[in-house]
Scaffold this motif. Sequence first.
Motif, PDB file in Angstrom:
ATOM      1  N   PHE A  34       0.836  -1.208   0.000  1.00 46.87           N
ATOM      2  CA  PHE A  34       0.000   0.000   0.000  1.00 46.87           C
ATOM      3  C   PHE A  34       0.869   1.256   0.000  1.00 46.87           C
ATOM      4  O   PHE A  34       0.516   2.269  -0.611  1.00 46.87           O
ATOM      5  N   GLY A  35       2.004   1.195   0.691  1.00 48.30           N
ATOM      6  CA  GLY A  35       2.940   2.315   0.683  1.00 48.30           C
ATOM      7  C   GLY A  35       3.517   2.560  -0.700  1.00 48.30           C
ATOM      8  O   GLY A  35       3.645   3.710  -1.148  1.00 48.30           O
ATOM      9  N   VAL A  36       3.862   1.479  -1.404  1.00 52.70           N
ATOM     10  CA  VAL A  36       4.407   1.595  -2.767  1.00 52.70           C
ATOM     11  C   VAL A  36       3.361   2.229  -3.681  1.00 52.70           C
ATOM     12  O   VAL A  36       3.671   3.129  -4.478  1.00 52.70           O
ATOM     13  N   MET A  95      10.878  12.865  -5.898  1.00 53.08           N
ATOM     14  CA  MET A  95      11.009  11.546  -5.259  1.00 53.08           C
ATOM     15  C   MET A  95      11.004  11.699  -3.734  1.00 53.08           C
ATOM     16  O   MET A  95      10.298  10.963  -3.032  1.00 53.08           O
ATOM     17  N   ASN A  96      11.803  12.635  -3.235  1.00 50.53           N
ATOM     18  CA  ASN A  96      11.861  12.870  -1.789  1.00 50.53           C
ATOM     19  C   ASN A  96      10.505  13.295  -1.231  1.00 50.53           C
ATOM     20  O   ASN A  96      10.056  12.782  -0.200  1.00 50.53           O
ATOM     21  N   ASP A  97       9.862  14.234  -1.906  1.00 49.06           N
ATOM     22  CA  ASP A  97       8.569  14.741  -1.438  1.00 49.06           C
ATOM     23  C   ASP A  97       7.512  13.638  -1.430  1.00 49.06           C
ATOM     24  O   ASP A  97       6.731  13.509  -0.479  1.00 49.06           O
ATOM     25  N   ALA A  98       7.489  12.840  -2.498  1.00 48.23           N
ATOM     26  CA  ALA A  98       6.513  11.749  -2.590  1.00 48.23           C
ATOM     27  C   ALA A  98       6.754  10.720  -1.479  1.00 48.23           C
ATOM     28  O   ALA A  98       5.818  10.220  -0.861  1.00 48.23           O
ATOM     29  N   ALA A  99       8.025  10.421  -1.208  1.00 49.19           N
ATOM     30  CA  ALA A  99       8.364   9.448  -0.159  1.00 49.19           C
ATOM     31  C   ALA A  99       7.967   9.971   1.217  1.00 49.19           C
ATOM     32  O   ALA A  99       7.421   9.228   2.037  1.00 49.19           O
ATOM     33  N   ASN A 100       8.223  11.258   1.464  1.00 50.11           N
ATOM     34  CA  ASN A 100       7.865  11.852   2.762  1.00 50.11           C
ATOM     35  C   ASN A 100       6.350  11.833   2.982  1.00 50.11           C
ATOM     36  O   ASN A 100       5.874  11.569   4.090  1.00 50.11           O
ATOM     37  N   GLU A 101       5.590  12.111   1.914  1.00 52.89           N
ATOM     38  CA  GLU A 101       4.132  12.123   2.042  1.00 52.89           C
ATOM     39  C   GLU A 101       3.576  10.701   2.175  1.00 52.89           C
ATOM     40  O   GLU A 101       2.601  10.481   2.905  1.00 52.89           O
ATOM     41  N   ALA A 102       4.196   9.745   1.492  1.00 52.06           N
ATOM     42  CA  ALA A 102       3.715   8.353   1.544  1.00 52.06           C
ATOM     43  C   ALA A 102       4.004   7.711   2.901  1.00 52.06           C
ATOM     44  O   ALA A 102       3.291   6.802   3.323  1.00 52.06           O
ATOM     45  N   ARG A 103       5.046   8.184   3.580  1.00 50.52           N
ATOM     46  CA  ARG A 103       5.495   7.560   4.833  1.00 50.52           C
ATOM     47  C   ARG A 103       4.397   7.561   5.905  1.00 50.52           C
ATOM     48  O   ARG A 103       4.115   6.525   6.510  1.00 50.52           O
ATOM     49  N   GLY A 116      13.838   7.215   3.554  1.00 55.39           N
ATOM     50  CA  GLY A 116      13.119   7.183   4.826  1.00 55.39           C
ATOM     51  C   GLY A 116      12.673   5.784   5.216  1.00 55.39           C
ATOM     52  O   GLY A 116      12.948   4.802   4.514  1.00 55.39           O
ATOM     53  N   TYR A 117      11.980   5.720   6.357  1.00 56.12           N
ATOM     54  CA  TYR A 117      11.613   4.438   6.965  1.00 56.12           C
ATOM     55  C   TYR A 117      10.104   4.237   6.976  1.00 56.12           C
ATOM     56  O   TYR A 117       9.354   5.176   7.245  1.00 56.12           O
ATOM     57  N   TRP A 118       9.702   3.001   6.710  1.00 56.52           N
ATOM     58  CA  TRP A 118       8.300   2.604   6.790  1.00 56.52           C
ATOM     59  C   TRP A 118       8.098   1.642   7.955  1.00 56.52           C
ATOM     60  O   TRP A 118       9.061   1.079   8.479  1.00 56.52           O
ATOM     61  N   ASP A 119       6.846   1.444   8.332  1.00 58.22           N
ATOM     62  CA  ASP A 119       6.514   0.576   9.462  1.00 58.22           C
ATOM     63  C   ASP A 119       6.370  -0.876   9.028  1.00 58.22           C
ATOM     64  O   ASP A 119       5.721  -1.178   8.024  1.00 58.22           O
ATOM     65  N   LEU A 120       6.993  -1.776   9.785  1.00 55.66           N
ATOM     66  CA  LEU A 120       6.735  -3.205   9.648  1.00 55.66           C
ATOM     67  C   LEU A 120       6.034  -3.700  10.910  1.00 55.66           C
ATOM     68  O   LEU A 120       5.150  -4.530  10.844  1.00 55.66           O
TER      69      LEU A 120
END
Length: 336
Positions: free
Chosen positions: A45-47, A259-267, A144-148
């Motif tokens: 879902f994060g991807v 890429m950075n902005d999208a990753a920060n918002e997806a986190r 950045g880091y995602w939750d497992l």
Amino acid sequence: MRTLYRSLATAGLALALAVPALAQAQQDRVIRFGHLNNADHPVSFGVKRFAELLSAKSGGKMKVQEFPASQLGNEMQQQSALQGGVQQMSAPATTSLAGIVKEFGLVDFPFSVNSFAQADALLDGPLGQALIAKLPEKGLVALGYWDLGFRNVTNSKRPITKPEDLEGLKIRVIPNPVFLETFKAFKANPVPMPFAELYGALEAKAVDGQENPYAVILSNKFYEVQKFVSATNHVYAANIVLVSKKFWDSLTPAEQKMMNDAANEARGYQRQVSRAAAQKAVGDLQAKGAQFNELTPAEQARMRSVAKPVIDKFATQYDPAILKLYNDELARIRKE
């Protein structure tokens, strides 16, 4: 007239030089994003959210193709593909990076954090950034880091309510020295084993139990071969969003920012979905017949004290500056 021709020629040359630069900034990018989890897992879902955000920010020029369920290989194979520039992105567990930056092993230390807020503060703060800063020289860039989630013990013998309940149990662990030594400290018999072999080993009673986040326990149907699910919360596990440095270096600064902005918002979205899934998984496991129990704070503290010598042993192997930062950050976040 000659001056006019010369001016036109100069303008034409400038335009010709500008066009490739413009095309470079506007060209289509296809990003192969691989991971180990099923398409219904919170990592997936994060991807998907990252892909939507990046497509929107780039006007559809940067497209993410998701390859879930180990389609591009196991964690080590995907890591090599990123380093070689064959694959653009992945989202492995941080554990998999300890082989190239051993200080990532700090994230696996047992009982270091006891809440999601503490985990986020540790990983999003100076320690998490210091670990990320060590990756470019290894051919990787992290966004950045995602939750497992917190890892918990299941087994077929008895509920785990105190440290002594682990004694003598054959517990499958990930092939990681910290995990092996931690369960040895509890007088269990840790058995390192590839995840793909785990269900069969539990079913055949080759091992008594295993440890994983709730969502993993549920999606892999371990409740069919494990009666007891105990909230040991012994390790917080995170995924890390990785990009091939070769690919990253080919991007324009504007594309890197997207890429950075999208990753920060997806986190934030990924963490929210993951934690909601973990909470729901507990109820679903009970509905499937699993016996669930929590540990008292006093017994959790006893488990932490049993594991402390393991932490002290491994801590000596790490960069002293990073270790000091880790301890300082833990002291800070535990006060908040």
